[in-house]
Design an enzyme around this catalytic site. Structure first.
Site, PDB file in Angstrom:
ATOM      1  N   CYS A  17      -7.815  20.714  19.629  1.00 11.66           N
ATOM      2  CA  CYS A  17      -7.747  21.070  21.047  1.00 11.66           C
ATOM      3  C   CYS A  17      -7.053  20.023  21.915  1.00 11.66           C
ATOM      4  O   CYS A  17      -7.560  19.680  22.970  1.00 11.66           O
ATOM      5  CB  CYS A  17      -9.153  21.295  21.562  1.00 11.66           C
ATOM      6  SG  CYS A  17     -10.082  19.758  21.456  1.00 11.66           S
TER       7      CYS A  17
ATOM      8  N   GLY B 109       0.854  -1.187   0.000  1.00 10.85           N
ATOM      9  CA  GLY B 109       0.000   0.000   0.000  1.00 10.85           C
ATOM     10  C   GLY B 109       0.889   1.236   0.000  1.00 10.85           C
ATOM     11  O   GLY B 109       0.979   1.991  -0.963  1.00 10.85           O
TER      12      GLY B 109
ATOM     13  N   TYR C  56       1.534   7.493  15.661  1.00 10.07           N
ATOM     14  CA  TYR C  56       2.707   6.599  15.683  1.00 10.07           C
ATOM     15  C   TYR C  56       4.003   7.346  15.958  1.00 10.07           C
ATOM     16  O   TYR C  56       5.077   6.761  15.770  1.00 10.07           O
ATOM     17  CB  TYR C  56       2.884   5.901  14.319  1.00 10.07           C
ATOM     18  CG  TYR C  56       1.644   5.356  13.685  1.00 10.07           C
ATOM     19  CD1 TYR C  56       0.968   4.278  14.252  1.00 10.07           C
ATOM     20  CD2 TYR C  56       1.139   5.907  12.508  1.00 10.07           C
ATOM     21  CE1 TYR C  56      -0.174   3.757  13.654  1.00 10.07           C
ATOM     22  CE2 TYR C  56       0.006   5.392  11.906  1.00 10.07           C
ATOM     23  CZ  TYR C  56      -0.647   4.319  12.481  1.00 10.07           C
ATOM     24  OH  TYR C  56      -1.771   3.820  11.888  1.00 10.07           O
TER      25      TYR C  56
ATOM     26  N   TYR D  39      -1.979   6.573   3.860  1.00  9.50           N
ATOM     27  CA  TYR D  39      -2.537   6.696   5.203  1.00  9.50           C
ATOM     28  C   TYR D  39      -2.647   8.169   5.614  1.00  9.50           C
ATOM     29  O   TYR D  39      -2.419   8.526   6.768  1.00  9.50           O
ATOM     30  CB  TYR D  39      -1.718   5.874   6.215  1.00  9.50           C
ATOM     31  CG  TYR D  39      -1.554   4.434   5.778  1.00  9.50           C
ATOM     32  CD1 TYR D  39      -2.645   3.573   5.751  1.00  9.50           C
ATOM     33  CD2 TYR D  39      -0.318   3.946   5.347  1.00  9.50           C
ATOM     34  CE1 TYR D  39      -2.502   2.261   5.309  1.00  9.50           C
ATOM     35  CE2 TYR D  39      -0.183   2.629   4.904  1.00  9.50           C
ATOM     36  CZ  TYR D  39      -1.280   1.794   4.896  1.00  9.50           C
ATOM     37  OH  TYR D  39      -1.142   0.503   4.456  1.00  9.50           O
TER      38      TYR D  39
HETATM   39  N1  LLP Z   1      -2.031  -6.230   3.381  1.00 12.55           N
HETATM   40  C1  LLP Z   1      -2.651  -6.240   4.573  1.00 12.55           C
HETATM   41  C2  LLP Z   1      -3.421  -7.412   4.963  1.00 12.55           C
HETATM   42  C3  LLP Z   1      -2.527  -5.130   5.429  1.00 12.55           C
HETATM   43  O1  LLP Z   1      -3.130  -5.141   6.618  1.00 12.55           O
HETATM   44  C4  LLP Z   1      -1.770  -4.004   5.017  1.00 12.55           C
HETATM   45  C5  LLP Z   1      -1.634  -2.834   5.882  1.00 12.55           C
HETATM   46  C6  LLP Z   1      -1.166  -4.040   3.745  1.00 12.55           C
HETATM   47  C7  LLP Z   1      -1.313  -5.184   2.956  1.00 12.55           C
HETATM   48  C8  LLP Z   1      -0.354  -2.907   3.197  1.00 12.55           C
HETATM   49  O2  LLP Z   1       0.747  -2.590   3.994  1.00 12.55           O
HETATM   50  P1  LLP Z   1       1.801  -1.468   3.502  1.00 12.55           P
HETATM   51  O3  LLP Z   1       2.442  -1.973   2.245  1.00 12.55           O
HETATM   52  O4  LLP Z   1       1.038  -0.213   3.265  1.00 12.55           O
HETATM   53  O5  LLP Z   1       2.748  -1.331   4.616  1.00 12.55           O
HETATM   54  N2  LLP Z   1      -1.739   3.338   9.130  1.00 12.55           N
HETATM   55  C9  LLP Z   1      -0.395   2.816   9.270  1.00 12.55           C
HETATM   56  C10 LLP Z   1      -0.159   1.602   8.411  1.00 12.55           C
HETATM   57  C11 LLP Z   1      -1.156   0.488   8.679  1.00 12.55           C
HETATM   58  C12 LLP Z   1      -1.014  -0.683   7.755  1.00 12.55           C
HETATM   59  C13 LLP Z   1      -2.164  -1.609   7.914  1.00 12.55           C
HETATM   60  N3  LLP Z   1      -2.141  -2.742   7.055  1.00 12.55           N
HETATM   61  C14 LLP Z   1       0.597   3.934   8.948  1.00 12.55           C
HETATM   62  O6  LLP Z   1       0.160   5.047   8.656  1.00 12.55           O
HETATM   63  O7  LLP Z   1       1.804   3.737   9.020  1.00 12.55           O
END
Ligand code: LLP
Length: 423
Positions: A350, A280, A321, A379
């Site tokens: 706030c 992602g 985070y 994100y």
């Molecule tokens: N596949 C599954 C099953 C997942 O849960 C996720 C992310 C991805 C793929 C993609 O992961 P990536 O390639 O984006 O690392 N909000 C957090 C990140 C949460 C990721 C949740 N799952 C942030 O802003 O760092």
């Protein structure tokens, strides 16, 4: 364009023919801005990781679901995942077909599992209880099962998803119970998946986890399950510390390792199915920035604050985070300023946790400056909220022609009250 700190976006011509200060004037502040060329380049980094015929980039839509971006990602040959009815709906809106969508959810209702099975090529369930429910709702259907490889990685404990300390996946030890449920509901067990966590800059844990899943896949094939998809998950990192020269993941090295691992295994096992990676962040983080305006500066004791309209309702990652995003500073007739001062950049919410960047050594930020938080494409908007009843910002896309166009309008007060039942 004269600016105080803009070397990075200048070097990649991020704003094309546009000027960030003018964008804010035209479309309002704060504002998400995306760059099409950058998005395409990141997609190609990933699709180029392996030339194995079954290799697919399964974009994890949770990072950014703007349909204009999804369409570009699809045009680059990626397929997509969804983890909720909302993501499924928006993927369909962007043109992804049933065959191109994999549903990867956890802890969902019977209705949701039925809807997913009706609308997606494959649905992944991540516990025995969900497998049982899936079987009851969709006897005879195709199913994918998420296993927990026992290996985790990530930039924060909150995003590590592999290993015993997390809620995700089925323990491979439970294979006999899985087999029993699959047989009882005559399910077609056609896929396995995993996801170890989000943001690795070293390839080793990912490659190790790939081998764990392949060993499991080998066992499943030998038991006669017709596996069509083996999905290794996402987590590919990108450098957030650009101004400190943080190196990128070496995609050539990573690609060589992934390609060798897949093609040798496929040949040895005579496997003709697909292999997914599920990134992602890597796809969309760098193609997006969020622009905001500095409305006040102040000194509080020894601390210098720059107060902006980018609250944690606009960009939640630093608050959630302690995530780091680089900052650029744009000023009319501004000059690059080499003298730096420690400053804390905050938003308009706030809570004292509403901090975007703490004690950063930056050229002095002044009232009226426009600032950019870099690498906000993943994100970012998707995690924005209307807390304090702030309206969510607009999004614009700088196309390959270098011109900006609106791809989401700013919310209005009517949007805020649209779901209320007023008495
Ligand atoms: N596949 C599954 C099953 C997942 O849960 C996720 C992310 C991805 C793929 C993609 O992961 P990536 O390639 O984006 O690392 N909000 C957090 C990140 C949460 C990721 C949740 N799952 C942030 O802003 O760092």
């Amino acid at each position: 364009m004269a600016n105080v700190r803009s070397e990075y976006t200048d070097s990649v011509n991020f704003y094309g023919q546009e000027d960030p200060r003018e964008l804010v004037e035209r479309f309002g502040s704060p504002l998400y801005v995306y760059n099409e060329d950058m998005l395409r380049a990141r997609c190609r980094d990933l699709t180029g990781l392996s030339s194995h015929p079954g290799f697919r980039v399964n974009y994890s839509a949770k990072a950014n679901t703007n349909p204009s971006l999804l369409k570009i990602i699809r045009s680059e040959g990626c397929v997509v995942d969804a983890m909720s009815p909302g993501e499924l709906h928006i993927n369909q809106l962007a043109g992804f077909t049933r065959e191109e969508i994999t549903y990867v959810c956890n802890n969902v209702s019977a209705e949701e599992l039925k809807n997913a099975s009706d609308n997606c090529d494959m649905v992944s369930v991540d516990s025995l209880a969900q497998l049982e429910l899936f079987g009851k709702m969709n006897p005879g259907a195709r199913v994918m099962i998420r296993f927990n490889p026992g290996i985790g990685a990530g930039h924060s404990e909150k995003v590590v998803t592999g290993g015993k300390k997390t809620k995700f996946g089925v323990d491979p030890e439970m294979l006999p119970q899985v087999q029993e449920i699959v047989a009882r509901h005559q399910l077609q067990f056609v896929g396995v998946n995993q996801h170890i966590g989000s943001l690795f800059m070293e390839a080793a844990p990912y490659l190790d986890a790939m081998k764990v899943l392949l060993a499991l896949a080998e066992k499943l094939l030998s038991l006669g399950y017709p596996l069509e998809v083996i999905d290794f998950g996402g987590g590919f990192g990108m450098p957030y510390h650009k101004y400190e020269g943080q190196p990128r993941l070496d995609m050539t090295e990573l690609g060589n390792a992934i390609h060798a691992c897949l093609s040798e295994w496929a040949e040895a096992k005579n496997y003709n199915g697909r292999f997914f990676i599920e990134p992602g962040r890597y796809v969309v983080a760098e193609c997006g920035v969020v622009l905001g305006t500095v409305y006040a500066t102040k000194n509080n004791g020894p601390h210098r604050y720059a107060g902006t309209d980018i609250g944690f309702t606009v960009l939640a990652r630093p608050m959630l985070y302690d995530a780091f995003h680089d900052v650029e500073i744009y000023r009319e007739n501004g000059k690059p300023d080499t003298e730096v001062v420690a400053q804390t950049i905050v938003g308009n919410i706030c809570e004292s946790g509403d901090i975007l960047a703490k004690d950063r050594l930056l050229p002095l930020i002044e009232q009226g400056d426009v600032i950019a938080m870099l690498d906000a494409g993943a994100y970012g908007w998707v995690m924005s909220s209307t807390y304090n009843h702030r309206l969510r910002p607009a999004e614009v896309l700088i196309g390959s022609d270098g011109k900006a166009r609106l791809v989401r309008r700013r919310e209005t007060l009517d949007d805020l009250t649209a779901s209320l039942v007023l008495e």
